[in-house]
Scaffold this active site. Sequence first.
Site, PDB file in Angstrom:
ATOM      1  N   GLU A 179       4.820 113.984   9.975  1.00  0.00           N
ATOM      2  CA  GLU A 179       4.116 114.186   8.742  1.00  0.00           C
ATOM      3  C   GLU A 179       5.044 114.941   7.532  1.00  0.00           C
ATOM      4  OE1 GLU A 179       3.067 115.780  11.455  1.00  0.00           O
ATOM      5  OE2 GLU A 179       2.229 117.563  10.829  1.00  0.00           O
ATOM      6  N   CYS A 284      16.639 120.234  19.552  1.00  0.00           N
ATOM      7  CA  CYS A 284      16.144 120.883  20.838  1.00  0.00           C
ATOM      8  C   CYS A 284      17.482 120.759  21.761  1.00  0.00           C
ATOM      9  CB  CYS A 284      15.315 119.602  21.406  1.00  0.00           C
ATOM     10  SG  CYS A 284      16.237 117.929  21.747  1.00  0.00           S
ATOM     11  N   GLU A 385      11.205 129.918  22.023  1.00  0.00           N
ATOM     12  CA  GLU A 385      12.051 129.195  21.139  1.00  0.00           C
ATOM     13  C   GLU A 385      11.972 129.793  19.433  1.00  0.00           C
ATOM     14  OE1 GLU A 385      10.478 125.120  20.569  1.00  0.00           O
ATOM     15  OE2 GLU A 385      12.495 124.427  20.688  1.00  0.00           O
TER      16      GLU A 385
HETATM   17  P1  NAD Z   1       5.336 119.681  16.751  1.00  0.00           P
HETATM   18  O1  NAD Z   1       4.979 119.677  18.127  1.00  0.00           O
HETATM   19  O2  NAD Z   1       4.686 120.743  15.625  1.00  0.00           O
HETATM   20  O3  NAD Z   1       4.974 117.967  16.037  1.00  0.00           O
HETATM   21  C1  NAD Z   1       5.468 116.883  16.890  1.00  0.00           C
HETATM   22  C2  NAD Z   1       4.479 115.739  16.432  1.00  0.00           C
HETATM   23  O4  NAD Z   1       3.094 116.264  17.213  1.00  0.00           O
HETATM   24  C3  NAD Z   1       4.183 115.297  15.114  1.00  0.00           C
HETATM   25  O5  NAD Z   1       4.277 114.165  14.903  1.00  0.00           O
HETATM   26  C4  NAD Z   1       2.856 116.158  14.831  1.00  0.00           C
HETATM   27  O6  NAD Z   1       2.222 115.381  13.552  1.00  0.00           O
HETATM   28  C5  NAD Z   1       2.157 115.889  16.139  1.00  0.00           C
HETATM   29  N1  NAD Z   1       1.164 117.133  16.294  1.00  0.00           N
HETATM   30  C6  NAD Z   1       1.335 118.397  15.862  1.00  0.00           C
HETATM   31  N2  NAD Z   1       0.470 119.159  16.332  1.00  0.00           N
HETATM   32  C7  NAD Z   1      -0.286 118.164  16.780  1.00  0.00           C
HETATM   33  C8  NAD Z   1      -1.608 118.585  17.641  1.00  0.00           C
HETATM   34  N3  NAD Z   1      -2.306 119.889  17.648  1.00  0.00           N
HETATM   35  N4  NAD Z   1      -2.253 117.688  18.097  1.00  0.00           N
HETATM   36  C9  NAD Z   1      -1.888 116.434  18.045  1.00  0.00           C
HETATM   37  N5  NAD Z   1      -0.610 116.160  17.536  1.00  0.00           N
HETATM   38  C10 NAD Z   1       0.145 117.096  17.032  1.00  0.00           C
HETATM   39  O7  NAD Z   1       7.098 119.639  16.580  1.00  0.00           O
HETATM   40  P2  NAD Z   1       7.839 119.701  15.223  1.00  0.00           P
HETATM   41  O8  NAD Z   1       7.619 120.949  14.665  1.00  0.00           O
HETATM   42  O9  NAD Z   1       7.597 118.453  14.542  1.00  0.00           O
HETATM   43  O10 NAD Z   1       9.342 119.575  16.298  1.00  0.00           O
HETATM   44  C11 NAD Z   1       9.991 120.707  16.576  1.00  0.00           C
HETATM   45  C12 NAD Z   1       9.712 120.784  18.038  1.00  0.00           C
HETATM   46  O11 NAD Z   1      10.243 119.655  18.893  1.00  0.00           O
HETATM   47  C13 NAD Z   1      10.621 122.107  18.634  1.00  0.00           C
HETATM   48  O12 NAD Z   1       9.858 122.636  19.409  1.00  0.00           O
HETATM   49  C14 NAD Z   1      11.740 121.363  19.330  1.00  0.00           C
HETATM   50  O13 NAD Z   1      12.483 121.881  20.509  1.00  0.00           O
HETATM   51  C15 NAD Z   1      11.115 119.966  19.805  1.00  0.00           C
HETATM   52  N6  NAD Z   1      12.130 118.787  20.103  1.00  0.00           N
HETATM   53  C16 NAD Z   1      12.082 118.395  21.389  1.00  0.00           C
HETATM   54  C17 NAD Z   1      12.885 117.470  21.826  1.00  0.00           C
HETATM   55  C18 NAD Z   1      13.245 117.062  23.169  1.00  0.00           C
HETATM   56  O14 NAD Z   1      14.081 116.105  23.403  1.00  0.00           O
HETATM   57  N7  NAD Z   1      12.866 117.812  24.069  1.00  0.00           N
HETATM   58  C19 NAD Z   1      13.653 116.842  20.721  1.00  0.00           C
HETATM   59  C20 NAD Z   1      13.522 117.173  19.170  1.00  0.00           C
HETATM   60  C21 NAD Z   1      12.596 118.415  19.241  1.00  0.00           C
END
Ligand code: NAD
Length: 492
Positions: A179, A284, A385
């Site tokens: 979002e 990541c 992190e």
């Molecule tokens: P986030 O977990 O806040 O959100 C990711 C997705 O989950 C979004 O689409 C969001 O709308 C949804 N979401 C968030 N909270 C939720 C909940 N409580 N219930 C259901 N859905 C929910 O992550 P972010 O801040 O968008 O991204 C950064 C994170 O992603 C970092 O921790 C990073 O390390 C990780 N990441 C990991 C990889 C990998 O390949 N391992 C790649 C890119 C990013």
Amino acid sequence: MIQDGQLLNYVGGEWKRSRTSEFLDVRNPATAETIVRSPLTPTGEVDEAVQAAQTAWADWRRTPPTERIQYLFKLKRLLDEHFDEVARLTTQECGKTLAESQGELQRGIENVEVATGIPSLMMGYNVEDIARGIDEHMFRQPLGVVAAITPFNFPGMIPLWFLPYAIACGNCFILKPSEKVPMTMSRVFELIDQLGLPPGVISLVNGAKETVDALLNHPTVRAISFVGSSPVAKYIYSRAAANGKRAQCQGGAKNPVIVLPDADMQMATRIIADSAFGCAGQRCLATSVAITVGEAGAPFRKQIANAAATRKVGYGLDPQVEMGPVITAESRQRIESLIGKGLSEGAEVLVDGRGQPIPGYERGFFIRPTILDGVDPRGEIAHTEIFGPVLSLTHVQTIEEAIELVNASPFGNMACLFTSSGAAARKFRYEARAGNIGINIGVAAPMAFFPFSGWKDSFFGDMHAQGRDAIEFYTEKKVVVERWPREWSRKF
Ligand code: NAD
């Protein structure tokens, strides 16, 4: 597609305005300006997307793979034609530099290219005469309706880790992008709309938790791909499993690099600075801890401090800029408070990026490269992190101690070693507990034809993203044992 400043969803092959009254502002992190409002799609509208996908699946699964991939060839052509325009949108909503946005889109397109090999990649196997006159075959069949939930830091690439493979394998696919950065995929879906796909094969629903939960709870959704933070990854994995769905959930990271005294120090410093501060540390696979061994400590410390202090920070659309802002004001606040936590645990700030606004972009969410020296490996900061441009330095005397620190991390996304010794490199790649290993590489990102994911708290699931794992994930295996009775086959 944007209408009256509001993003639309793409459901059943049509752009649809959500009936919700709840929206989130999407801001340009360099200027803090609101660029669009994103709807929080409610459960009922997610159900409409799933129904449209399920209806489309009846025909789509029967469409020969050779026909299905023609849409991917078209998608690749359209993405190439609109490459710079899509990358600019990524920079506007995500903050990274234009070169970084172009780089991630290129990585995404490579997944489209790999998925065009589905007619071969999806092949099963068979054996004649497993008993006299009886043959056995394994076919791969699509699952049905599948969904992906993606994070803010790669708005162009990460949805393409999943979408091309899912549809090429004969599934219908629903994307719920972050979002915080929904514009890139909104534009990509305008291109998808030009493909002439049967309505419902690919859909887009914007939103946050309620929208995700609707996908997780929907009985028709067969599989969930997730990328994001570890706590949410864990939640999605357990909820999907409890609801009988297949799930692959990539989580967060805290990536260490080890620098040995025999490393090419100049090259190591440049590469590690790019890894730690590229994308403002919001990758990541960003390096967040540098562990120097023995005599590597002093020269590395000096050179990395210089690289951090001289990095040009600003708006990502300025071609001179090497690092953009972080995603939100809250994110910057969190990063600054974690730096404070590190200091309270005894670290020293070698380069301090806090509180230095960028002229002309004073309202933007900027934090300059920061280096914490002497970070306590047992402290909280060593295992948390930060997801910002902050590099922690730790010093040890032997490679064994360094590998022990690497393996003590709760995360296991990536670990890298800088050395000119083959024996040290071999020891490291054999012993380090992480899914992606770099030897004299700072961002060990697998190409689209290799699997991508971490270990430990960086990944929940079995089958990884991209390449052959994606085909495993998006198909189920069916075994057929076959006899065609004739007189000769009745001779048991
Ligand atoms: P986030 O977990 O806040 O959100 C990711 C997705 O989950 C979004 O689409 C969001 O709308 C949804 N979401 C968030 N909270 C939720 C909940 N409580 N219930 C259901 N859905 C929910 O992550 P972010 O801040 O968008 O991204 C950064 C994170 O992603 C970092 O921790 C990073 O390390 C990780 N990441 C990991 C990889 C990998 O390949 N391992 C790649 C890119 C990013």
